[in-house]
Design an enzyme around this catalytic site. Structure first.
Site, PDB file in Angstrom:
ATOM      1  N   ALA A  29     -46.281 -66.484 -17.826  1.00  0.00           N
ATOM      2  CA  ALA A  29     -44.900 -66.031 -17.982  1.00  0.00           C
ATOM      3  C   ALA A  29     -44.353 -66.633 -19.265  1.00  0.00           C
ATOM      4  O   ALA A  29     -44.592 -67.793 -19.554  1.00  0.00           O
ATOM      5  CB  ALA A  29     -44.058 -66.505 -16.807  1.00  0.00           C
ATOM      6  N   HIS A  43     -40.694 -66.851 -21.158  1.00  0.00           N
ATOM      7  CA  HIS A  43     -39.284 -66.480 -21.272  1.00  0.00           C
ATOM      8  C   HIS A  43     -38.770 -66.878 -22.642  1.00  0.00           C
ATOM      9  O   HIS A  43     -38.898 -68.028 -23.037  1.00  0.00           O
ATOM     10  CB  HIS A  43     -38.452 -67.190 -20.202  1.00  0.00           C
ATOM     11  CG  HIS A  43     -38.683 -66.639 -18.838  1.00  0.00           C
ATOM     12  ND1 HIS A  43     -38.226 -67.241 -17.693  1.00  0.00           N
ATOM     13  CD2 HIS A  43     -39.316 -65.532 -18.444  1.00  0.00           C
ATOM     14  CE1 HIS A  43     -38.575 -66.512 -16.654  1.00  0.00           C
ATOM     15  NE2 HIS A  43     -39.242 -65.480 -17.081  1.00  0.00           N
ATOM     16  N   ASP A  50     -41.179 -58.975 -18.762  1.00  0.00           N
ATOM     17  CA  ASP A  50     -40.509 -58.953 -20.077  1.00  0.00           C
ATOM     18  C   ASP A  50     -39.199 -58.170 -20.061  1.00  0.00           C
ATOM     19  O   ASP A  50     -38.800 -57.603 -21.073  1.00  0.00           O
ATOM     20  CB  ASP A  50     -41.435 -58.358 -21.162  1.00  0.00           C
ATOM     21  CG  ASP A  50     -42.807 -58.975 -21.126  1.00  0.00           C
ATOM     22  OD1 ASP A  50     -42.863 -60.204 -21.053  1.00  0.00           O
ATOM     23  OD2 ASP A  50     -43.807 -58.238 -21.146  1.00  0.00           O
TER      24      ASP A  50
END
Ligand code: IMP
Length: 419
Positions: free
Chosen positions: A35, A37, A9
């Site tokens: 993950a 993004h 992060d």
């Protein structure tokens, strides 16, 4: 090559997004939908799971063999991109990537429940169990989806064992073969156009002099081998993981950009020396909007830890740093920065302790830098940053002996200042 230099992060998505403009290919080499993004572009927020951030620039996007893929999540993401007017035509997925199956999700959840107080705090996306089966040679790979006979056989073998676990160990419902096999045969039709020999593709691109960007997922301290085990993810998050996960030689990587926040956050359990003990933790969380992209969980917040960052520079061979979210620190008069750890025997070290008990019990030793106490949202270039903000960045550079080439001052694309 871009890697997270902390516990994930760090704002990698934004840096990848920025550099993707000048790249021909953007590749992911590890992890899966754990993950997340977040990228803000043209006033729109995109939350990516599987897809490399290059998708927003219409670049060729590669998901390598080292990744694990949840086909349902992947297809949903592809559909969403198309709905929002972004082409997915140049997405390429390795047939060697492993598939996250429903039993992996069930086992991840069951295992965390069973561990109780000792839980890892996973994202519950089935990541650990999928990589475990890969290592056990029981895994199902993307290429298996295209052969219904093999797929059914493999699911049958796996279920014979997984259902015993699910029922007897975790008290969960068993999984039905028929329904599952049919669903996954359906996924195969949708995924077929994206499958490619991604190792060959990247090799050719490099030979042709094209520019290839590798997008690391998670962060250095979540690396399976070198992170804060067992509070880590199950893949290789380091720069060294990229050649292995994609299938090219390590000599092909020519620069490694580490991304670090100007402070530190961590989600999930595990030791965290610079975790803020006062109300300032809440302030950092609110100002930095520190809630997980994937799970929505509150992130734990801490002051910048240069011992851990020095370790990240070493593990990844970081050639330059991007320091993100400097604007969040505008709210504070003084900024503690951890330069050393004090160990239980009273000695101090500026290197990351190799033994977990030393790390678990160490105390941060801080140097306090002055804050700048003014917003950074109107600062258009690095040279125009307030003096104390420039000094903060220079302090980091001096301590790590790595140049900071980018400073982040906000979520939008243009709020990354080059130095
Ligand atoms: P898993 O990857 O879901 O197995 O979770 C293992 C640990 O890694 C947990 O502490 C997660 O919170 C953490 N983790 C996994 N992916 C990320 C990420 O992208 N950002 C931050 N933490 C992550």
């Amino acid at each position: 090559m871009i890697v997270g230099a902390q516990w994930g992060d760090e704002g990698k998505g934004k840096i990848v997004d920025l550099l993707a403009q000048d790249s021909d290919l953007v590749c992911r080499y590890n992890g899966g939908p754990n993950a997340g993004h977040t990228i803000v572009a043209d006033g729109q927020t995109y939350k990516l799971r599987h897809l490399p951030s290059g998708i927003l620039w219409g670049k060729e996007c590669v998901i390598g063999a080292g990744c694990v893929v949840d086909p349902g999540v992947f297809i949903e993401e592809l559909d969403e991109m198309e709905r929002r007017g972004l082409s997915t035509e140049l997405v390429r997925l390795s047939g060697n990537a492993h598939v996250i199956m429903p039993w992996h999700l069930a086992i991840d959840r069951g295992s965390e429940r069973r561990l109780g107080r000792l839980k890892i705090g996973t994202t519950r996306r089935g990541i650990g169990p999928t990589y475990a089966d890969k290592a056990m040679r029981l895994g199902i790979r993307v290429q298996d989806l295209f052969d219904p006979k093999i797929l059914r056989q493999k699911i049958e073998v796996a279920l014979a064992e997984k259902n015993v676990w699910l029922e007897r160990v975790y008290g969960a419902e068993p999984i039905e073969l028929e329904e599952l096999a049919e669903g996954h045969e359906g996924y195969a039709q949708r995924l077929r156009p994206f499958i490619a020999d991604t190792s060959l593709l990247v090799d050719r691109a490099l030979r042709d002099g094209r520019s290839v960007l590798f997008e690391g997922a998670h962060g250095t301290l979540l690396d399976l081998d070198h992170g804060t085990y067992p509070f880590v993810t199950s893949s290789s998050t380091l720069a060294g993981g990229a050649p292995a996960g994609i299938g090219i030689g390590p000599t092909r990587i020519d620069s490694v950009i580490g991304v670090a926040k100007a402070y530190v956050t961590r989600v999930g359990e595990g030791p965290f020396p610079t975790e803020i003990e006062s109300d300032d933790q809440e302030r950092v969380r609110e100002l930095g909007a520190e809630f997980g992209t994937v799970t929505g969980r509150e992130r734990r917040c801490g002051w910048l830890d240069l011992v851990a960052l020095r370790y990240a520079a070493r593990l990844n061979g970081i050639t330059s740093l991007a320091l993100t979210k400097l604007d969040v620190l505008s709210a504070f008069d003084e900024l503690p920065v951890c330069t050393r750890y004090r160990l239980r025997d009273g000695t101090e070290t500026d290197e990351f302790p190799p033994h977990q008990s030393d790390f678990h019990h160490c105390r941060p030793v801080y140097e306090t830098l002055p804050g700048w106490r003014e917003p950074l949202d109107r600062v258009g270039e690095a040279a125009a940053l307030p003096g104390a903000a420039r000094a903060y960045v220079e302090f980091v550079e001096g301590e790590l002996d790595v140049p900071v080439t980018l400073v982040g001052t906000g979520a939008e694309r243009e709020r990354a200042l080059a130095r």
